[in-house]
Design an enzyme around this catalytic site. Sequence first.
Site, PDB file in Angstrom:
ATOM      1  N   ASP A 213      58.961  -4.372   2.515  1.00 32.12           N
ATOM      2  CA  ASP A 213      59.715  -5.818   1.926  1.00 32.12           C
ATOM      3  C   ASP A 213      58.585  -6.561   1.521  1.00 32.12           C
ATOM      4  O   ASP A 213      57.955  -7.289   1.936  1.00 32.12           O
ATOM      5  CB  ASP A 213      59.808  -6.476   3.881  1.00 32.12           C
ATOM      6  CG  ASP A 213      60.041  -8.149   3.512  1.00 32.12           C
ATOM      7  OD1 ASP A 213      60.904  -8.556   2.869  1.00 32.12           O
ATOM      8  OD2 ASP A 213      60.636  -8.664   5.092  1.00 32.12           O
ATOM      9  N   ALA A 214      58.703  -6.528  -0.122  1.00 30.84           N
ATOM     10  CA  ALA A 214      57.795  -6.505  -0.746  1.00 30.84           C
ATOM     11  C   ALA A 214      58.277  -7.907  -1.945  1.00 30.84           C
ATOM     12  O   ALA A 214      57.260  -8.794  -2.317  1.00 30.84           O
ATOM     13  CB  ALA A 214      57.498  -5.711  -1.633  1.00 30.84           C
ATOM     14  N   LYS A 215      59.294  -8.377  -1.247  1.00 29.37           N
ATOM     15  CA  LYS A 215      60.573  -9.226  -2.119  1.00 29.37           C
ATOM     16  C   LYS A 215      60.021  -9.332  -3.410  1.00 29.37           C
ATOM     17  O   LYS A 215      59.287 -10.110  -4.332  1.00 29.37           O
ATOM     18  CB  LYS A 215      60.101 -11.068  -1.943  1.00 29.37           C
ATOM     19  CG  LYS A 215      60.874 -10.613  -0.614  1.00 29.37           C
ATOM     20  CD  LYS A 215      60.249 -11.838   0.710  1.00 29.37           C
ATOM     21  CE  LYS A 215      61.415 -11.759   1.820  1.00 29.37           C
ATOM     22  NZ  LYS A 215      60.608 -10.747   2.694  1.00 29.37           N
ATOM     23  N   ARG A 216      60.240  -8.231  -4.426  1.00 31.46           N
ATOM     24  CA  ARG A 216      59.733  -8.052  -6.072  1.00 31.46           C
ATOM     25  C   ARG A 216      60.848  -8.294  -7.129  1.00 31.46           C
ATOM     26  O   ARG A 216      62.004  -9.002  -6.379  1.00 31.46           O
ATOM     27  CB  ARG A 216      58.869  -6.624  -6.673  1.00 31.46           C
ATOM     28  CG  ARG A 216      57.941  -6.059  -5.498  1.00 31.46           C
ATOM     29  CD  ARG A 216      56.596  -7.433  -5.682  1.00 31.46           C
ATOM     30  NE  ARG A 216      55.477  -6.505  -5.095  1.00 31.46           N
ATOM     31  CZ  ARG A 216      54.413  -6.975  -4.333  1.00 31.46           C
ATOM     32  NH1 ARG A 216      54.773  -7.783  -3.559  1.00 31.46           N
ATOM     33  NH2 ARG A 216      53.695  -6.567  -3.897  1.00 31.46           N
TER      34      ARG A 216
END
Length: 276
Positions: free
Chosen positions: A94-97
């Site tokens: 869950d890095a939301k890159r």
Amino acid sequence: MTTNQLIEQIHKKKSFLCIGLDVDLNKIPKHLLEEEDPIFAFNKAIIDKTHHFCVAYKPNTAFYEAYGIKGWLALEKTIKYLNNNYPEIFTIADAKRGDIGNTSSMYAKAFFEDLGFDSVTVAPYMGKDSVEPFLAFKDKHTILLALTSNQGAFDFQTKTLSGIELYKQVLETSKTWDNSENLMYVVGATKAEYLVDIRKIIPESFLLVPGVGAQGGNLQDVCKFGMNDSVGLLINSSRGIIYASQNDDFAEAAAETARGLQMQMKTELLRYYDEG
């Protein structure tokens, strides 16, 4: 991991539970702080006790980056432990890159090749050339932020442009991107009433649904409006499971909470296929 392998695990475990490994050192049992790597020690204990009841784990990378190199090493140890000991588990970074193409390519390599995650969350705001580098990886999944569970989602995501809400435009446009079959989507459980329209646009896609539990989302409503013939849901719970207890029995308490959700999911699966 392929989508079919994920579906097999869901039916085998009668569960579509994803557990968020969002480790806050201020909330874990105090005795773990004496460990050489308290974050990994906490994660390992949670994983060993809960893996029977879930099909996915989702570390939010911010909770590791906040602790610098030690936190990142703990994340690396956690994903390696999962891949080596529980390879049937679907893993989500869950890095939301999401950035310009060559930067996204490096982000994708970091999470898919170096760390070995099965999937990563990506923000769609910069468009297709910021997302397609993630989609290029075989048997890896890109989980696009579509309609999130936070209050600020209404600032932009539900605004209407040319008569269509922005999140619907994101869904429609993303289907045209190269390797879009590797897409999944984030849809918050607190937005369950939106799932009817969402399923009209992406009827077959998997949805990662945060917000059940601590954020007030309702499992039954999500299943009623969001489940499809392949199940198509990964329901995430983080704080409600991993911080079920802050005492020595923290892992057992987490397992009991996870088991309770798994039993509810089993009921929802039986209801869906009986009615179908």
